[in-house]
Design a protein around this motif. Structure first.
Motif, PDB file in Angstrom:
ATOM      1  N   ILE A  33      33.459  27.581  36.076  1.00 47.23           N
ATOM      2  CA  ILE A  33      34.448  28.661  35.922  1.00 47.23           C
ATOM      3  C   ILE A  33      35.903  28.198  35.875  1.00 47.23           C
ATOM      4  O   ILE A  33      36.773  28.983  35.499  1.00 47.23           O
ATOM      5  N   ASP A  34      36.155  26.937  36.255  1.00 46.06           N
ATOM      6  CA  ASP A  34      37.553  26.499  36.267  1.00 46.06           C
ATOM      7  C   ASP A  34      37.992  25.985  34.892  1.00 46.06           C
ATOM      8  O   ASP A  34      38.344  24.812  34.722  1.00 46.06           O
ATOM      9  N   HIS A  35      37.954  26.876  33.910  1.00 48.59           N
ATOM     10  CA  HIS A  35      38.452  26.583  32.563  1.00 48.59           C
ATOM     11  C   HIS A  35      39.276  27.795  32.130  1.00 48.59           C
ATOM     12  O   HIS A  35      38.960  28.931  32.518  1.00 48.59           O
ATOM     13  N   ASP A  36      40.290  27.547  31.337  1.00 49.09           N
ATOM     14  CA  ASP A  36      41.151  28.666  30.896  1.00 49.09           C
ATOM     15  C   ASP A  36      40.320  29.766  30.236  1.00 49.09           C
ATOM     16  O   ASP A  36      40.521  30.950  30.488  1.00 49.09           O
ATOM     17  N   PHE A  37      39.343  29.369  29.385  1.00 48.04           N
ATOM     18  CA  PHE A  37      38.573  30.378  28.656  1.00 48.04           C
ATOM     19  C   PHE A  37      37.629  31.166  29.565  1.00 48.04           C
ATOM     20  O   PHE A  37      37.076  32.185  29.161  1.00 48.04           O
ATOM     21  N   MET A  38      37.450  30.711  30.831  1.00 52.95           N
ATOM     22  CA  MET A  38      36.569  31.416  31.770  1.00 52.95           C
ATOM     23  C   MET A  38      37.368  32.238  32.796  1.00 52.95           C
ATOM     24  O   MET A  38      36.789  32.760  33.764  1.00 52.95           O
ATOM     25  N   ASP A  96      38.794  35.210  32.790  1.00 54.61           N
ATOM     26  CA  ASP A  96      38.378  36.615  32.950  1.00 54.61           C
ATOM     27  C   ASP A  96      37.039  36.708  33.674  1.00 54.61           C
ATOM     28  O   ASP A  96      36.832  37.575  34.516  1.00 54.61           O
ATOM     29  N   TYR A  97      36.132  35.792  33.321  1.00 50.81           N
ATOM     30  CA  TYR A  97      34.812  35.770  33.981  1.00 50.81           C
ATOM     31  C   TYR A  97      34.980  35.489  35.477  1.00 50.81           C
ATOM     32  O   TYR A  97      34.383  36.166  36.326  1.00 50.81           O
ATOM     33  N   LYS A  98      35.834  34.502  35.797  1.00 52.98           N
ATOM     34  CA  LYS A  98      36.057  34.140  37.203  1.00 52.98           C
ATOM     35  C   LYS A  98      36.595  35.346  37.982  1.00 52.98           C
ATOM     36  O   LYS A  98      36.139  35.645  39.084  1.00 52.98           O
ATOM     37  N   GLN A  99      37.554  36.048  37.364  1.00 54.65           N
ATOM     38  CA  GLN A  99      38.125  37.238  38.011  1.00 54.65           C
ATOM     39  C   GLN A  99      37.053  38.314  38.201  1.00 54.65           C
ATOM     40  O   GLN A  99      36.961  38.955  39.255  1.00 54.65           O
ATOM     41  N   ALA A 100      36.219  38.500  37.183  1.00 56.63           N
ATOM     42  CA  ALA A 100      35.196  39.551  37.240  1.00 56.63           C
ATOM     43  C   ALA A 100      34.177  39.276  38.344  1.00 56.63           C
ATOM     44  O   ALA A 100      33.839  40.165  39.135  1.00 56.63           O
ATOM     45  N   VAL A 101      33.686  38.029  38.441  1.00 52.32           N
ATOM     46  CA  VAL A 101      32.657  37.754  39.456  1.00 52.32           C
ATOM     47  C   VAL A 101      33.264  37.756  40.860  1.00 52.32           C
ATOM     48  O   VAL A 101      32.591  38.096  41.836  1.00 52.32           O
ATOM     49  N   THR A 102      34.535  37.426  40.940  1.00 54.78           N
ATOM     50  CA  THR A 102      35.207  37.484  42.247  1.00 54.78           C
ATOM     51  C   THR A 102      35.344  38.936  42.676  1.00 54.78           C
ATOM     52  O   THR A 102      35.077  39.289  43.829  1.00 54.78           O
ATOM     53  N   ASN A 103      35.739  39.806  41.755  1.00 59.37           N
ATOM     54  CA  ASN A 103      35.907  41.231  42.059  1.00 59.37           C
ATOM     55  C   ASN A 103      34.588  41.902  42.431  1.00 59.37           C
ATOM     56  O   ASN A 103      34.570  42.843  43.219  1.00 59.37           O
ATOM     57  N   GLU A 104      33.479  41.442  41.833  1.00 55.83           N
ATOM     58  CA  GLU A 104      32.188  42.086  42.077  1.00 55.83           C
ATOM     59  C   GLU A 104      31.692  41.880  43.504  1.00 55.83           C
ATOM     60  O   GLU A 104      30.865  42.645  43.991  1.00 55.83           O
ATOM     61  N   SER A 105      32.176  40.823  44.195  1.00 51.92           N
ATOM     62  CA  SER A 105      31.855  40.685  45.615  1.00 51.92           C
ATOM     63  C   SER A 105      32.576  41.809  46.343  1.00 51.92           C
ATOM     64  O   SER A 105      33.736  42.125  46.026  1.00 51.92           O
ATOM     65  N   THR A 106      31.920  42.431  47.322  1.00 48.00           N
ATOM     66  CA  THR A 106      32.575  43.534  48.026  1.00 48.00           C
ATOM     67  C   THR A 106      33.804  43.045  48.790  1.00 48.00           C
ATOM     68  O   THR A 106      34.657  43.843  49.150  1.00 48.00           O
ATOM     69  N   PHE A 107      33.894  41.740  49.032  1.00 51.73           N
ATOM     70  CA  PHE A 107      35.048  41.194  49.751  1.00 51.73           C
ATOM     71  C   PHE A 107      36.131  40.698  48.793  1.00 51.73           C
ATOM     72  O   PHE A 107      37.195  40.243  49.230  1.00 51.73           O
ATOM     73  N   GLY A 108      35.850  40.722  47.498  1.00 50.10           N
ATOM     74  CA  GLY A 108      36.858  40.308  46.522  1.00 50.10           C
ATOM     75  C   GLY A 108      37.182  38.828  46.576  1.00 50.10           C
ATOM     76  O   GLY A 108      38.302  38.415  46.268  1.00 50.10           O
ATOM     77  N   ARG A 109      36.220  38.019  46.950  1.00 50.53           N
ATOM     78  CA  ARG A 109      36.453  36.567  46.992  1.00 50.53           C
ATOM     79  C   ARG A 109      35.143  35.830  46.734  1.00 50.53           C
ATOM     80  O   ARG A 109      34.051  36.413  46.818  1.00 50.53           O
ATOM     81  N   LEU A 110      35.272  34.532  46.446  1.00 49.60           N
ATOM     82  CA  LEU A 110      34.089  33.679  46.338  1.00 49.60           C
ATOM     83  C   LEU A 110      33.580  33.347  47.741  1.00 49.60           C
ATOM     84  O   LEU A 110      34.337  33.418  48.719  1.00 49.60           O
TER      85      LEU A 110
END
Ligand code: NAI
Length: 268
Positions: free
Chosen positions: A200-205, A207-221
């Motif tokens: 996930i640590d790529h510029d093109f990823m 939005d994906y990184k933000q989305a999967v982080t948000n999907e956790s109820t705690f908003g973090r990895l």
């Protein structure tokens, strides 16, 4: 957790065989189990630069080898038995990531991820079971993924391998319960390790990184130590009546979807 071992170690006298112990989740589990007094046999394809942290806590050995080799894993189990007389806990954290929808996944790529993630887990279990049955029991902790419980875009081979681990876990629990062997699976969500960062640590990823982080109820990895906490429970006698289960340790990711109502309700 201080660098000294626990003052009332809950895994004292136990021996743990941990694959994938050089990095991420496997290393965090090795460290937690060592802190709780277990002796550790770490196994990994790669060397571990931080293994001295485990040795500072407990009696430990590290073996470099491939989980796709039964003989390599058997030799490591035999070493643990020669050193400490038993193997109480198996934790199968070795694994690789892979991605791609079916039409883009080559046969070689499919075979590689299934060989390491699913067959490697099968071989780890095969290597420890005779010893566990002989000594009257043990706790096997497999590592699948939330992507072994639910689908995800572009996850064909990886998700199939992890879904296989979830069901293999149930069958091992059924087959060996009367021999005193428990078998449970941890299904991590998005955990901040080398494996995830490489994905996930790529510029093109971004939005994906933000989305999967948000999907956790705690908003973090998640942190590898948070998987180790769940693994410690499954390794310890506190889980003596728990077998065949798949425990999602995912910050609530698989509890449901977040579509923004939490924010509207003033709960964010
Ligand atoms: P990691 O890459 O930090 O650690 C995996 C370890 O497995 C590495 O030390 C690697 O050398 C070892 N390994 C790979 N192939 C091997 C082989 N053939 N033989 C022996 N060792 C081998 O990754 P992480 O995140 O700690 O992953 C651990 C497990 O957790 C994997 O099975 C992974 O699929 C699973 N997982 C990880 C998630 C995450 O977000 N980090 C999420 C869900 C599951």
């Amino acid at each position: 957790m201080s660098e000294q071992s626990s003052s009332s170690p809950r895994l004292a006298g136990k021996v743990a065989f941990i694959t994938g112990a050089a990095s991420g989740i496997g290393f965090a589990c090795a460290k937690r189990f060592a802190f709780e007094g277990a002796k550790i046999l770490g196994f990994d394809l790669n060397p571990c630069a931080k293994w001295s942290e485990i040795e500072a806590l407990t009696s430990a050995q590290f073996v470099q080898g491939d989980v796709t080799s039964l003989s390599a894993q058997q030799a490591a189990v035999d070493l643990a038995v020669a050193e400490w007389g038993r193997v109480d806990v198996l934790m199968t954290a070795a694994g690789i990531a892979d991605a791609g929808p079916v039409h883009m996944v080559t046969e070689d790529a499919w075979d590689k991820v299934l060989d390491i993630n699913l067959k490697g887990t099968f071989l780890s279990i095969k290597a420890v079971l005779p010893q566990m049955m002989e000594q009257g029991g043990g706790s096997i902790i497999t590592v699948a993924s939330i992507e072994g419980l639910i689908g995800s875009e572009g996850g064909s081979s990886y998700n199939a391998s992890k879904g296989g681990v979830v069901l293999l876990t149930k069958n091992v629990a059924l087959d060996y319960g009367r021999k005193g062997v428990r078998c449970n699976c941890i299904c991590p969500g998005f955990i901040n390790t080398e494996m995830l960062r490489a994905t996930i640590d790529h510029d093109f990823m971004a939005d994906y990184k933000q989305a999967v982080t948000n999907e956790s109820t705690f908003g973090r990895l998640g942190k590898p130590e948070e998987i180790a906490g769940a693994a410690f429970f499954l390794a310890s006698e506190d889980s003596s009546f728990v077998s065949g289960q798949s425990l999602a340790v995912d910050g609530g990711y698989t509890a449901g979807h977040n579509h923004g109502l939490v924010e509207l309700m003033g709960l964010a």
